[in-house]
Design an enzyme around this catalytic site. Structure first.
Site, mmCIF file in Angstrom:
data_model
loop_
_atom_site.group_PDB
_atom_site.id
_atom_site.type_symbol
_atom_site.label_atom_id
_atom_site.label_comp_id
_atom_site.label_asym_id
_atom_site.label_seq_id
_atom_site.Cartn_x
_atom_site.Cartn_y
_atom_site.Cartn_z
ATOM 1 N N LYS A 81 21.737 -59.656 -59.965
ATOM 2 C CA LYS A 81 21.769 -59.301 -58.545
ATOM 3 C C LYS A 81 22.840 -57.754 -59.106
ATOM 4 O O LYS A 81 24.157 -57.828 -59.872
ATOM 5 C CB LYS A 81 22.217 -59.446 -58.213
ATOM 6 C CG LYS A 81 21.698 -59.260 -56.704
ATOM 7 C CD LYS A 81 21.444 -60.605 -55.772
ATOM 8 C CE LYS A 81 21.450 -60.404 -54.231
ATOM 9 N NZ LYS A 81 21.748 -61.728 -53.442
HETATM 10 O O1 G3P Z 1 21.729 -61.865 -50.012
HETATM 11 C C1 G3P Z 1 21.966 -61.063 -49.716
HETATM 12 C C2 G3P Z 1 21.966 -61.231 -47.769
HETATM 13 O O2 G3P Z 1 20.629 -61.980 -47.581
HETATM 14 C C3 G3P Z 1 22.967 -60.962 -47.250
HETATM 15 O O3 G3P Z 1 23.275 -61.713 -45.443
HETATM 16 O O4 G3P Z 1 24.037 -61.940 -43.409
HETATM 17 O O5 G3P Z 1 25.407 -61.405 -44.927
HETATM 18 O O6 G3P Z 1 24.177 -59.824 -44.171
HETATM 19 P P1 G3P Z 1 24.306 -60.687 -44.805
#
Ligand code: G3P
Length: 214
Positions: free
Chosen positions: A83
């Site tokens: 990633k």
């Molecule tokens: O994996 C990255 C992503 O899903 C982050 O989510 O909730 O931190 O915006 P969030």
């Protein structure tokens, strides 16, 4: 459509995997910090729990350093996906990893042009963050639709991985908008199979079944 689980919590991953509907796992530095877990050890353990793409994020800023990190991570298991952030350096690293047939997930994508650049760099997955766009008063799902349109128009093989999902409607809309994958927090996965009418219907069936046993 593929469903990934978006967590670094091993117990959540194990429970989600037992449902039989999980195709892969995504992690990020914040999810690892939440668990107080080290990147490499956690990724190795996750690879034992789920036989599918497992995203492990690099933490360096320069492409050369990202590539060194990527080599170490990719050597942990054949299912590891590197990633990388959508930065100039991340795109350079992506292009080099693609040339070596190492799978990549370009993350922190907030615009169609960023997704286009990731696809041009040979990314395996591109991760638009729908929830964080919604938080800013934008429409995260429009981004998924536009990226899908661009990828279809020009025949890019890069898969759209809908990320930053906050609730079941994000999953539904990701599916309808053409995301190839949705990566889902454990809480949202559990919300997806629950419905009050299912619970109520089952109660009635059980009651009627038992009344026939007397
Ligand atoms: O994996 C990255 C992503 O899903 C982050 O989510 O909730 O931190 O915006 P969030």
């Amino acid at each position: 459509m593929k469903l990934f689980i978006d967590t670094a919590n091993l117990s959540e991953i194990e429970q989600a995997a037992s449902l039989g509907v999980i195709d892969g796992v995504t992690t990020n530095p914040s999810l690892l910090a939440k668990e107080g877990a080290s990147l490499k050890q956690t990724i190795e353990k996750i690879c034992q729990l789920v036989d599918g793409p497992i995203s492990a994020e690099v933490n360096s800023e320069k492409a050369e350093e990202m590539l060194a990190e990527a080599d170490e991570l990719a050597s942990l298991h054949k299912n590891v996906v590197i990633k990388l952030p959508l930065t100039q350096e991340g795109l350079k690293a992506c292009q080099k990893l693609s040339a070596k047939n190492i799978k990549t997930n370009v993350t922190l994508v907030f615009s169609p042009n960023q997704a286009l650049l990731a696809a041009k760099s040979g990314a395996t997955y591109v991760s638009p963050f729908v929830g964080r766009l919604d938080d800013q008063g934008h429409e995260g799902m429009l981004l998924i639709e536009e990226i899908r349109r661009i990828f279809d128009l020009y025949g890019f093989n890069t898969q759209i991985l809908s990320a930053s999902i906050r609730h079941p409607n994000h999953v539904r809309m990701s599916a309808l908008s053409g995301a190839h994958v949705a990566t889902i927090p454990f809480k949202v996965l559990n919300q997806m199979y629950q419905h009050p009418l299912t619970t109520h219907g089952l109660e009635i069936f059980r009651k009627d079944f038992l009344s026939q046993q007397k």
